[in-house]
Design a protein around this motif. Sequence first.
Motif: not given
Length: 422
Positions: A332-333, A346-350, A383-384
């Motif tokens: 629930d990011a 980096l979040l896009k990669t994840i 918290g993501i």
Amino acid sequence: MADAVKEKEVPPAVVEAEEENDDAEEDGVVDTPANGEGKKKKKKKKPKKKKVEQTEPPRVAITKLFPDGNYPEGELQEYKNDNAWRTTSEEMRYNERMAMEDPETTYASIRRAAEVHRQVRQYARKTIKPGMSMTEIANIIEDGTRALVEEDGMESGVGFPTGLSLNHCAAHYSPNSGDTIVLQHGDVMKVDFGVHVKGRIVDSAFTLTFEPTYDKLLEAVKDATNTGIREAGIDVRLGELGGYIQETMESYEVEADGKVYPVKAIQNLSGHTIIPYSIHGGKAGKSVPLIRTEDQTKMEEGEYFAIETFGSTGRGRVVENGEVSHYARAWDAPHVPLRLTSAKSLLKTINKNFGTLPFCRRYLDRLGESKYLLALNHLVAQGIVHDYPPLCDQIGSKTAQFEHTILLRPTRKEVVSRGEDY
């Protein structure tokens, strides 16, 4: 333009004779009009399809070994007590048949992943030896998994980073880039790895030792896991299930260095539900405690559980300690503005490669990411992404783990990851 050449007409009787002769050739007999004698001709056999077999190291995809899509069923266990009726219930059997007839069903995905796990660990268990580095061992397991499951983005692949926790470290250690730790003869190593197909994760673990001192510790933990599996079932209360696990585990003791150590269930570790693309069951996940508790939550039909138990010769409680390797995007990011451009990238990669599946730094390295620690720590701070540091008992103690995944089917439970080894 030239005229087309006309075909020479053949009398009907000759045609019939030729057709009969053709039939005779197919039967392996040819009549020769010149001498009236029949001459036998060997029938040409169609070449048999060569059976596809697994290689060493394992690299043949499971779909090639089971081209019909019928993957091996796990171990079946009947429900106990008030749920024993389910085995013969026409309604329950009908519900199960309907689920299994769908080629895209949960059962098919889970069983494909489970067969990958069995074949990869079979090779790993006979190959892993003292003197090998942690990175080498992780690569043996992960390379095999990727090949056999035919890694394909979010469709199929590694379920989570390979855990290779040593001795007093019970869980959540996987080598980062540059790790120099080498397996020693006296080590007790937990090997915990997962496989997923369409987000359906098979989570199973075992423990390796190379000399007999801690055999009883392994026996205690394996027995406790099997007790948890045997007692699990629809409507079983989780707190009571933990009591059965604890009772079995703590009936053992270990003799080492002239001292006797009681085996303790690690009280702040647990088994868990698994849902698609979430190893710990998401926000509403259920936990399977390793000790008796007052938790009245019940197991329910259709749920999918990892029954994993941990035993220790130490205090029976773990704390976070050591360099982090395991991460996972929060189920629930929160949607928060990211001030670092590198964190956004980096979040896009994840999101693209893992979604909510756990990953480790080596997996980011493999994707070509570099100098990402600042961005990764920023995602954790927001918290993501959650980080999962190694979980350790007191230094000098030894810990062990065994784990299987079970599916609470309408008629009975299926231990999907069961193999000949454990």
